[in-house]
Design a protein around this motif. Structure first.
Motif, PDB file in Angstrom:
ATOM      1  N   GLN A 116       0.826  -1.204   0.000  1.00 21.46           N
ATOM      2  CA  GLN A 116       0.000   0.000   0.000  1.00 21.46           C
ATOM      3  C   GLN A 116       0.862   1.257   0.000  1.00 21.46           C
ATOM      4  OE1 GLN A 116      -3.965   0.505   2.071  1.00 21.46           O
ATOM      5  NE2 GLN A 116      -2.687   1.630   3.507  1.00 21.46           N
ATOM      6  N   LYS A 117       1.904   1.275   0.822  1.00 26.55           N
ATOM      7  CA  LYS A 117       2.770   2.446   0.912  1.00 26.55           C
ATOM      8  C   LYS A 117       3.521   2.693  -0.391  1.00 26.55           C
ATOM      9  CE  LYS A 117       5.216   5.729   2.922  1.00 26.55           C
ATOM     10  NZ  LYS A 117       4.604   7.046   3.230  1.00 26.55           N
ATOM     11  N   SER A 118       4.195   1.673  -0.900  1.00 30.40           N
ATOM     12  CA  SER A 118       4.988   1.844  -2.125  1.00 30.40           C
ATOM     13  C   SER A 118       4.094   2.072  -3.331  1.00 30.40           C
ATOM     14  CB  SER A 118       5.886   0.622  -2.352  1.00 30.40           C
ATOM     15  OG  SER A 118       5.122  -0.571  -2.371  1.00 30.40           O
ATOM     16  N   GLY A 119       2.945   1.360  -3.389  1.00 32.69           N
ATOM     17  CA  GLY A 119       2.023   1.553  -4.511  1.00 32.69           C
ATOM     18  C   GLY A 119       1.477   2.970  -4.557  1.00 32.69           C
ATOM     19  N   LYS A 120       1.175   3.530  -3.395  1.00 31.59           N
ATOM     20  CA  LYS A 120       0.670   4.914  -3.343  1.00 31.59           C
ATOM     21  C   LYS A 120       1.744   5.898  -3.791  1.00 31.59           C
ATOM     22  CE  LYS A 120      -1.927   8.065  -0.350  1.00 31.59           C
ATOM     23  NZ  LYS A 120      -1.214   9.259  -0.831  1.00 31.59           N
ATOM     24  N   ASN A 121       2.988   5.660  -3.384  1.00 28.94           N
ATOM     25  CA  ASN A 121       4.085   6.540  -3.806  1.00 28.94           C
ATOM     26  C   ASN A 121       4.261   6.511  -5.319  1.00 28.94           C
ATOM     27  OD1 ASN A 121       4.579   7.201  -1.156  1.00 28.94           O
ATOM     28  ND2 ASN A 121       6.312   5.798  -0.915  1.00 28.94           N
ATOM     29  N   ILE A 122       4.179   5.313  -5.896  1.00 30.96           N
ATOM     30  CA  ILE A 122       4.332   5.188  -7.355  1.00 30.96           C
ATOM     31  C   ILE A 122       3.172   5.861  -8.070  1.00 30.96           C
ATOM     32  CG2 ILE A 122       4.290   3.520  -9.258  1.00 30.96           C
ATOM     33  CD1 ILE A 122       5.905   1.628  -7.472  1.00 30.96           C
ATOM     34  N   ALA A 123       1.945   5.672  -7.568  1.00 28.03           N
ATOM     35  CA  ALA A 123       0.769   6.292  -8.179  1.00 28.03           C
ATOM     36  C   ALA A 123       0.882   7.810  -8.139  1.00 28.03           C
ATOM     37  CB  ALA A 123      -0.499   5.829  -7.469  1.00 28.03           C
ATOM     38  N   ASP A 124       1.323   8.353  -7.011  1.00 28.27           N
ATOM     39  CA  ASP A 124       1.478   9.809  -6.884  1.00 28.27           C
ATOM     40  C   ASP A 124       2.541  10.328  -7.843  1.00 28.27           C
ATOM     41  OD1 ASP A 124      -0.440   9.815  -4.920  1.00 28.27           O
ATOM     42  OD2 ASP A 124       0.987   9.850  -3.248  1.00 28.27           O
ATOM     43  N   ALA A 125       3.646   9.590  -7.952  1.00 32.45           N
ATOM     44  CA  ALA A 125       4.726  10.015  -8.847  1.00 32.45           C
ATOM     45  C   ALA A 125       4.286   9.996 -10.306  1.00 32.45           C
ATOM     46  CB  ALA A 125       5.946   9.105  -8.661  1.00 32.45           C
ATOM     47  N   GLU A 126       3.533   8.972 -10.693  1.00 32.72           N
ATOM     48  CA  GLU A 126       3.062   8.884 -12.081  1.00 32.72           C
ATOM     49  C   GLU A 126       2.087  10.011 -12.395  1.00 32.72           C
ATOM     50  OE1 GLU A 126       1.464   5.006 -12.664  1.00 32.72           O
ATOM     51  OE2 GLU A 126       3.435   4.054 -12.902  1.00 32.72           O
ATOM     52  N   ASN A 127       1.237  10.361 -11.450  1.00 28.66           N
ATOM     53  CA  ASN A 127       0.267  11.438 -11.678  1.00 28.66           C
ATOM     54  C   ASN A 127       0.947  12.790 -11.792  1.00 28.66           C
ATOM     55  OD1 ASN A 127      -1.907   9.697 -11.634  1.00 28.66           O
ATOM     56  ND2 ASN A 127      -2.271   9.949  -9.440  1.00 28.66           N
ATOM     57  N   GLU A 128       2.057  12.961 -11.076  1.00 32.90           N
ATOM     58  CA  GLU A 128       2.745  14.243 -11.086  1.00 32.90           C
ATOM     59  C   GLU A 128       3.645  14.416 -12.305  1.00 32.90           C
ATOM     60  OE1 GLU A 128       4.896  14.529  -7.464  1.00 32.90           O
ATOM     61  OE2 GLU A 128       3.096  14.611  -6.202  1.00 32.90           O
ATOM     62  N   ASN A 129       4.291  13.318 -12.713  1.00 34.55           N
ATOM     63  CA  ASN A 129       5.361  13.435 -13.700  1.00 34.55           C
ATOM     64  C   ASN A 129       4.979  13.116 -15.134  1.00 34.55           C
ATOM     65  OD1 ASN A 129       7.107  14.100 -11.619  1.00 34.55           O
ATOM     66  ND2 ASN A 129       7.654  11.955 -11.236  1.00 34.55           N
ATOM     67  N   SER A 130       3.781  12.613 -15.357  1.00 31.63           N
ATOM     68  CA  SER A 130       3.439  12.247 -16.741  1.00 31.63           C
ATOM     69  C   SER A 130       2.047  12.688 -17.100  1.00 31.63           C
ATOM     70  CB  SER A 130       3.564  10.731 -16.935  1.00 31.63           C
ATOM     71  OG  SER A 130       2.584  10.064 -16.182  1.00 31.63           O
ATOM     72  N   MET A 131       1.905  13.023 -18.357  1.00 32.19           N
ATOM     73  CA  MET A 131       0.589  13.333 -18.896  1.00 32.19           C
ATOM     74  C   MET A 131       0.137  12.089 -19.619  1.00 32.19           C
ATOM     75  SD  MET A 131      -0.356  16.212 -21.698  1.00 32.19           S
ATOM     76  CE  MET A 131      -1.940  16.229 -22.518  1.00 32.19           C
ATOM     77  N   ASN A 132      -0.560  11.204 -18.916  1.00 38.82           N
ATOM     78  CA  ASN A 132      -0.899   9.902 -19.494  1.00 38.82           C
ATOM     79  C   ASN A 132      -2.331   9.872 -19.976  1.00 38.82           C
ATOM     80  OD1 ASN A 132      -2.414   9.602 -17.141  1.00 38.82           O
ATOM     81  ND2 ASN A 132      -0.746   8.545 -16.100  1.00 38.82           N
ATOM     82  N   ASP A 133      -2.788   8.688 -20.341  1.00 35.86           N
ATOM     83  CA  ASP A 133      -4.118   8.562 -20.916  1.00 35.86           C
ATOM     84  C   ASP A 133      -5.206   8.770 -19.881  1.00 35.86           C
ATOM     85  OD1 ASP A 133      -6.291   6.535 -20.754  1.00 35.86           O
ATOM     86  OD2 ASP A 133      -4.732   5.136 -20.525  1.00 35.86           O
ATOM     87  N   ASP A 134      -4.824   8.867 -18.591  1.00 34.64           N
ATOM     88  CA  ASP A 134      -5.815   9.184 -17.572  1.00 34.64           C
ATOM     89  C   ASP A 134      -6.257  10.643 -17.659  1.00 34.64           C
ATOM     90  OD1 ASP A 134      -5.628   6.655 -16.689  1.00 34.64           O
ATOM     91  OD2 ASP A 134      -4.441   7.086 -14.910  1.00 34.64           O
ATOM     92  N   THR A 135      -5.507  11.443 -18.393  1.00 37.57           N
ATOM     93  CA  THR A 135      -5.841  12.856 -18.484  1.00 37.57           C
ATOM     94  C   THR A 135      -7.016  13.059 -19.423  1.00 37.57           C
ATOM     95  OG1 THR A 135      -3.522  13.402 -18.133  1.00 37.57           O
ATOM     96  CG2 THR A 135      -4.927  15.121 -19.028  1.00 37.57           C
ATOM     97  N   ALA A 136      -8.094  13.589 -18.884  1.00 42.52           N
ATOM     98  CA  ALA A 136      -9.298  13.766 -19.679  1.00 42.52           C
ATOM     99  C   ALA A 136      -9.494  15.224 -20.065  1.00 42.52           C
ATOM    100  CB  ALA A 136     -10.511  13.265 -18.885  1.00 42.52           C
ATOM    101  N   ASP A 137      -8.378  16.001 -20.156  1.00 42.63           N
ATOM    102  CA  ASP A 137      -8.443  17.422 -20.417  1.00 42.63           C
ATOM    103  C   ASP A 137      -9.097  17.696 -21.763  1.00 42.63           C
ATOM    104  OD1 ASP A 137      -7.942  20.140 -20.078  1.00 42.63           O
ATOM    105  OD2 ASP A 137      -6.084  19.983 -21.246  1.00 42.63           O
ATOM    106  N   GLU A 138     -10.189  18.460 -21.738  1.00 40.76           N
ATOM    107  CA  GLU A 138     -10.878  18.922 -22.947  1.00 40.76           C
ATOM    108  C   GLU A 138     -11.319  17.787 -23.859  1.00 40.76           C
ATOM    109  OE1 GLU A 138      -8.449  21.785 -24.888  1.00 40.76           O
ATOM    110  OE2 GLU A 138      -8.707  23.301 -23.337  1.00 40.76           O
TER     111      GLU A 138
END
Length: 711
Positions: A400-422
């Motif tokens: 849980q701890k390491s997975g949350k850290n990785i999830a936070d890092a991915e959200n901060e550092n990449s513009m991935n397909d999760d981005t629903a901008d416009e």
């Protein structure tokens, strides 16, 4: 009086009334996450501890009877099935050597430590020491549901761990089979031949036979309940085949997940149902059933039990930690990825318990007093219970701890397909038959986080009697039901208008639509009126991507997409938004994409693919008049995607004017999708996209800058 006795009889411990038993378990499943999430404790631990408290070794509220075992076993099979189902097959193949390396590390290191401890510290015979050591080589992905919920199931560390889990579990269970055979004197050359052939046949049947049967079933049967029951049958059938082949059922469940991976898109309604039922019922049942095995009193029977229990726990966690650290250093993973590998691989449950129970039940002699001499003694059995409790606790917290850290890092550092901008998608629905296919396509190509900006529209033209209020509700209801099953909120729009095309265009302006999807009738194809409306109506929107979809089979049954891209397509403002949707289709359905384009465009696509991996093949293609040859090349269950352009656009080719005829003549029995990128764009992206096709260096730069967009 009799009535009072009857009521009291319901509450005699252990509870026997099926309603009461199920109610108690459901209350635990409901309350554990609600209570433990507040104090940031993984609810998996709460379920295991609750199982110990209410189990036969605790307050004896519930017996660990056949009903608990059956549903709990289903939960374990679901964990392994979902691991195979959610894995990114392209990354899996890409990381196969890393998975093999980790699998050997996590098998060999704990095995070596266990043999040394068993032989030199506990004084076991070498055969018993090897069997004792095999307990520590296997592990159970008990924390996988936690990682899946955090959205990092496709991370490379998870991919490597899942692949390595299968390797180490198979090897550990083979060691078990050999040790048991040697203890019973049945290991001969015939034993090895039989085991090898049965495993090969089993794997071939599941990996190659199951997809054929499943694709046929999904194409012929459209009942949603039947689809889910079919998946359950496949899980249990693969598990049964595994046991008949001489390996554990969990291996069969994992291979069933791999076999159905491409047939159950990750954004589909069926995937949503599998995930929901597994996490709501089956997996919690499994965790509670594991807890019911725990007997706290057994740890304090004698010093030997305490010594063996502590030794087993130390060897298992220490061996798994060293294996994960070795993997991290070998492949230069981040610290969080290394900890995540340890978290996922540190839990001992199913395979560990199977090994211990088999060894405990084998009697190899008797003492002078007539007591049975077991291959693995009672101290090992009791020690394994402590190992399960401690290792599952460590696994849950670390994951849980390491997975949350990785999830936070991915959200901060990449513009991935999760981005629903416009991204605002409009489904223009005119026919009942096209409502579900168009909605399922939208589920594949949209961004993951776009759960509110998808619209379904039906134009009511009562003057020409083309539709009615009742028919509109029926069409939109079908689309809404399909979307809701996949947790997508579909905004339903009805509009009265004397002109269908004008009505759609007005809604596009009102809701600032970025992507319009319209359907071609699967039987009639392109008619003259449809072509007229296409070029004189739908394509007049300068800021909206237009997607024209023709569906003759469920999108989940498509094996590969052939994507044709014209020269200069990258110079259109909306091209990369369309291309991102092609990437989404591949990632969400694990489907292969075969790109046809000129040499420079291929170079750009290859650059993007290195940064955002999908299963892709690239073919240099310059002559659009060869479209009929593509049809001859395509196999059954393959589909076509054409990047199109209207007259006046930079990527327009005269051959595009005859595309509708080719599609009617050669592709009437196949799925196809036409993508018309918008022509005008005022964003800063447009400056980037307009770079010259003649400069290969520009293509490399575009590929590098867009890598994160497709990540």
């Amino acid at each position: 009086m009799n009535g009072m006795l009857s009521i009291a009889g319901h509450f005699v411990l252990p509870l026997e009334d099926p309603i009461l038993k199920f109610l108690v378990i459901l209350i635990i499943i409901l309350s554990a996450p609600l209570l433990l999430n507040k104090i940031k404790v993984p609810h998996l631990i709460g379920l295991i501890i609750a199982g110990a408290v209410i189990g036969p070794h605790g307050f004896n509220v519930l017996p660990r009877d056949a009903s608990v075992v059956v549903i709990g076993t289903t939960g374990l099979l679901f964990i392994m099935f979902m691991a195979g189902l959610e894995i990114d097959l392209t990354e899996f193949r890409k990381n196969k050597w890393k998975s093999l390396t980790f699998g050997m590390y996590t098998f060999a290191i704990p095995l070596a430590l266990g043999i040394v401890a068993g032989y030199y510290i506990l004084g076991y015979a070498i055969l018993v020491a090897v069997l004792f050591a095999s307990i520590f080589s296997s592990h159970t992905l008990i924390s996988y549901p936690l990682i899946s919920k955090l959205g990092v199931a496709k991370n490379r560390a998870v991919n490597v761990t899942v692949g390595g889990t299968m390797i180490t579990d198979v090897l550990a269970l083979l060691v078990l089979a050999v040790c048991v055979g040697m203890a019973q004197g049945t290991v001969t050359s015939a034993f090895w031949i039989r085991l090898t052939l049965s495993v090969i046949v089993f794997a071939a049947v599941v990996l190659f036979g199951f997809p054929i049967v499943a694709r046929w079933f999904f194409k012929k049967v459209h009942d949603k309940v039947s689809h889910f029951i079919f998946v359950m049958v496949m899980i249990y059938l693969a598990s049964l085949f595994a046991e008949l082949a001489g390996v554990e059922a969990i291996i069969g469940a994992f291979l069933a997940g791999l076999a159905l991976n491409r047939l159950i898109p990750h954004t589909s309604a069926l995937m949503n149902r599998i995930d929901f039922v597994g996490n709501a019922i089956f997996i919690p049942f499994f965790l509670i059933s594991v807890g019911m095995l725990i007997d706290f009193k057994a740890f304090f029977k004698d010093f030997e039990t305490i010594k063996v229990a502590l030794l087993m726990t130390g060897i298992s966690l220490g061996g798994k930690y060293v294996a994960s650290l070795a993997t991290q250093k070998t492949f230069r993973f981040t610290d969080d990825e290394g900890r995540l590998i340890f978290g996922l691989s540190s839990a001992s449950a199913a395979a560990t318990l199977a090994t211990v129970m088999v060894g405990y039940n084998i009697i190899i002699g008797e003492t002078e007093s007539g007591e049975p001499i077991r291959l693995l003694n009672e101290s090992v059995l009791n020690g394994s219970i402590l190992l399960i409790l401690v290792s599952c606790t460590v696994s849950s917290f670390v994951s849980q701890k390491s997975g949350k850290n990785i999830a936070d890092a991915e959200n901060e550092n990449s513009m991935n397909d999760d981005t629903a901008d416009e991204e605002r998608i409009l489904l223009a629905l005119n026919y009942q038959a096209t409502a579900a296919p168009v909605t399922n396509l939208a589920l594949l190509l949209k961004s993951k986080k776009n759960t509110e900006d998808v619209f379904a529209l039906n134009i009511i033209n009562e003057k020409e009697n083309e539709s009615s209020e009742k028919n509109a509700e029926k069409i939109l209801g079908t689309a809404a039901e399909t979307a809701a099953a996949a947790d997508l909120k579909l905004n339903m729009l009805k509009r009265h208008d004397s002109d269908v095309v004008n009505g759609i265009n007005n809604e596009i302006r009102e809701h600032r639509i970025t992507d319009l999807i319209i359907a071609v009738d699967s039987e009639r194809g392109f008619t003259s009126s449809f072509v007229y409306n296409l070029y004189n109506g739908y394509l007049t929107n300068e800021t909206t991507n237009l997607l024209v979809y023709h569906s003759v089979q469920p999108v989940a049954t498509i094996q590969a997409y052939h994507v044709l891209i014209p020269q200069n397509a990258h110079r259109e403002s909306g091209f990369f938004k369309c291309l991102q949707k092609v990437w989404n289709i591949s990632r969400h359905s694990a489907t292969k994409i075969i790109f046809y384009a000129d040499e420079n465009t291929i170079r750009m696509l290859e650059t993007i693919q290195k940064k955002a991996t999908i299963d892709a093949e690239f073919i240099i293609f310059n002559n659009w008049k060869d479209l009929p040859r593509i049809a001859e090349k395509m196999k059954n269950d393959e589909a076509l995607i054409l990047m199109m352009a209207k007259r006046g656009m930079k990527s327009f080719h005269p051959a595009m004017q005859s595309v509708s005829y080719h599609l009617n003549d050669h592709f009437s029995g196949k799925n196809y999708l036409l993508m018309y990128p918008y022509a005008n764009g005022s964003s800063t992206e447009s400056t980037l996209y307009s770079r010259s096709v003649n400069n290969p260096d520009d293509f490399a730069e575009i590929g590098n800058l867009l890598g994160n967009l497709f990540k």
